[in-house]
Design a protein around this motif. Sequence first.
Motif, PDB file in Angstrom:
ATOM      1  N   ARG A 105      -0.384  -3.908   0.087  1.00 61.79           N
ATOM      2  CA  ARG A 105       0.255  -4.159  -0.783  1.00 61.79           C
ATOM      3  C   ARG A 105      -0.610  -3.981  -2.476  1.00 61.79           C
ATOM      4  O   ARG A 105      -0.891  -5.075  -3.738  1.00 61.79           O
ATOM      5  N   GLU A 106      -1.469  -2.724  -2.428  1.00 62.50           N
ATOM      6  CA  GLU A 106      -2.572  -2.761  -3.256  1.00 62.50           C
ATOM      7  C   GLU A 106      -1.965  -2.829  -4.392  1.00 62.50           C
ATOM      8  O   GLU A 106      -1.043  -1.948  -4.995  1.00 62.50           O
ATOM      9  N   PHE A 114      -0.672  10.098 -12.864  1.00 65.97           N
ATOM     10  CA  PHE A 114      -1.092  10.091 -11.144  1.00 65.97           C
ATOM     11  C   PHE A 114      -1.016   8.118 -11.101  1.00 65.97           C
ATOM     12  O   PHE A 114      -1.227   7.455 -12.140  1.00 65.97           O
ATOM     13  N   LYS A 115      -1.050   7.384  -9.662  1.00 65.25           N
ATOM     14  CA  LYS A 115      -1.197   6.005  -9.596  1.00 65.25           C
ATOM     15  C   LYS A 115      -2.290   5.856  -8.454  1.00 65.25           C
ATOM     16  O   LYS A 115      -2.604   6.448  -7.815  1.00 65.25           O
ATOM     17  N   ILE A 116      -3.517   4.664  -9.364  1.00 64.96           N
ATOM     18  CA  ILE A 116      -4.347   5.128  -9.003  1.00 64.96           C
ATOM     19  C   ILE A 116      -4.455   2.947  -8.341  1.00 64.96           C
ATOM     20  O   ILE A 116      -3.686   2.406  -9.225  1.00 64.96           O
ATOM     21  N   MET A 117      -5.456   3.153  -7.777  1.00 69.66           N
ATOM     22  CA  MET A 117      -5.688   1.240  -7.482  1.00 69.66           C
ATOM     23  C   MET A 117      -6.591   0.782  -8.365  1.00 69.66           C
ATOM     24  O   MET A 117      -7.387   1.244  -9.071  1.00 69.66           O
TER      25      MET A 117
ATOM     26  N   TYR B 235      -8.985   6.011  -4.201  1.00 68.30           N
ATOM     27  CA  TYR B 235      -8.910   5.587  -5.877  1.00 68.30           C
ATOM     28  C   TYR B 235      -7.185   5.492  -4.929  1.00 68.30           C
ATOM     29  O   TYR B 235      -6.670   4.715  -6.944  1.00 68.30           O
ATOM     30  N   THR B 236      -6.899   6.331  -4.512  1.00 65.58           N
ATOM     31  CA  THR B 236      -5.315   5.626  -4.481  1.00 65.58           C
ATOM     32  C   THR B 236      -4.801   4.468  -3.235  1.00 65.58           C
ATOM     33  O   THR B 236      -6.087   4.375  -2.385  1.00 65.58           O
ATOM     34  N   ARG B 237      -3.872   4.442  -3.307  1.00 68.78           N
ATOM     35  CA  ARG B 237      -2.961   3.256  -2.323  1.00 68.78           C
ATOM     36  C   ARG B 237      -2.914   4.247  -0.837  1.00 68.78           C
ATOM     37  O   ARG B 237      -4.091   3.341   0.062  1.00 68.78           O
TER      38      ARG B 237
END
Lengths: 248, 371
Positions: A105-106, A114-117, B235-237
């Motif tokens: 569920r980050e 981009f999707k990053i955490m 850096y990504t899920r």
Amino acid sequence: METPIMQLTDIGKHFCSIKALSNVSIKIIQGECHCLLGDNGAGKSTFIKIMSGVHQPTSGQIYFSGEMTTIESPRSAIDSGIATVYQDLAMIPLMSVMRNFWLGRELVKNIGPFKIMDTKKCNAILMQEMEKMGISLHDPSQSVGTLSGGEKQSVAIARAVYFGAKVLILDEPTSALGVYQTEKVLKTIAKVREKGIAVVFISHNVNHALEVGDKFTVLCRGKTLGTAVRGKIDYAQLQYMMSGEKLN
Amino acid sequence: MFMFNSLVENNLKIISKLKKSLARPDLGAITGTILVFLFFILVARDTGMFSLEGTMNWGIVSSQFIIIAVGACLLMIAGEFDLSVGSMIGFAGIVIAVTSVVWGWPIWLSIIIAFILSMLLGALIGFIVIKTNLPSFIVSLAFLYILRGLTIFGSIHSTQKTIIGGINEVSKGDWLAPLFGGKIFTGLFTWFAEQGWIDVFEFGTRAGQPIVDGIPMMIVWAVVLVIFAHFLLNYTRFGNWIFASGGDAKAARYVGVPVDKIKILMFVFTAFCATVFATCQVIEFGSASADRGVLKEFEAIISVVIGGALLTGGYGSVIGATFGAIIFGVVQQGLFFIGVESSLFRVFLGIILLLSVIFNAHIRKIIIGKG
């Protein structure tokens, strides 16, 4: 009487011809800690696996928030607010506390396409939640392997609570722990109960159960011997029931 | 007494900080790379190893290792192995050569077909591993033989040879082939030559042109893949799920991580990397050979292990694997420059592999708090 958040009635489970459970009933009420006691092989594991969607019952009904339902998979259990913390599978030791806490569920943020955490936010919320639970954590990036057994359980509990658990199932959370660590976990459980979450505490240690439990259900050879309320039962009686004798 | 206590506490803090910096997966590989460079700068500085031309030489060899190591790295972190990488390289090369040279397809179509076929095979290996619950070591070992056998059979069946040439002719004027066999910054290098900054050919048909006339696509691919994989992993899920799938698949499944999908995708990515390697080589050499890529799977795995990844999964670093591959490339070419018998390279490899694994096992203990 309060409506139970979760109610399981006359649950039976067969594995081929082997009867693992028969006619087990339990009512779980918000803000209560319900202890499920039983010796090894009494059917505790099977029962919580039915509650958390791993197994399907052969017979019986499950009610959630007053409505009859079926729990098809662990995922659907989690989605409806039933969280399970397993003794040895709570966390992944090589990963950091932060990465474990948010696993699945980050939080993400968009950087261009981009999707990053969102590490900063993930860390901040983690530290905040740990503090609420009274767990002191030095560094969110420390690996889970460096935590003590009690801390691991507590972090896993905090995670379940943060992600909106209504029913929290704890599978033998204290059985592998020392005295001091057990105390810590029991304190965490008490905090969870104060938040109005229903806790199902599975144990074969009567002392630990008596310390935090409001209700006590004893399983013996796949059958329940009834549910007792706090203060109306003592150590000797529970121990006696677990070893296979009738409640009188 | 109080002062003593606080002193001890301070020391403990310093030690724990030190331990934390030690517990980086890529530390060993970075240190190793520095040592290797120091060694060759001292020993081989007069041999032209560090001239522009020499640098290009070991740069390309290192890039070859990097391309396959990146795929192997993500797969190993996800908890699996692929021993079919080398055979996949031979297979993809022959697919390109047979379809383009023998069957006369345009080479862009051949390249795309090679990518699709290998990635499907990667998915199949992953699927079998997931469905049978067998160790990927065994499943991919089976494919090591199946693919190599099919490649040699296909090559001989269609051309009576195991080496198929003529790629240069069919790739002329193609739009896709330069992406694997071309060079970038050629204008810049010509300009450098005009300025007299880099060496040019003095005689022959190419007199006046720079000896190094651009950056080969092999190096470009290596850089792009490293950046992509490092970003994805850290850096990504999705990257978080890769770690979790290899760290403890069951625990990951319980919190809803699609472990099967991730593992299969990592097999596909490994096959993709192998095909990039194969295509670059085929276009550059102008030929494909059915026995290409032999032992590449082990070289990829060794790079990843030197890079600090654990064989048991759940821990590792793309940057580490990259430095592992650079150590590989620099030592292999460096020994050539200083004129050491090349068979000794394998001795070196074996020793460094052993040391890395021992070192990694120790690091693992530190991370899980038992060091």
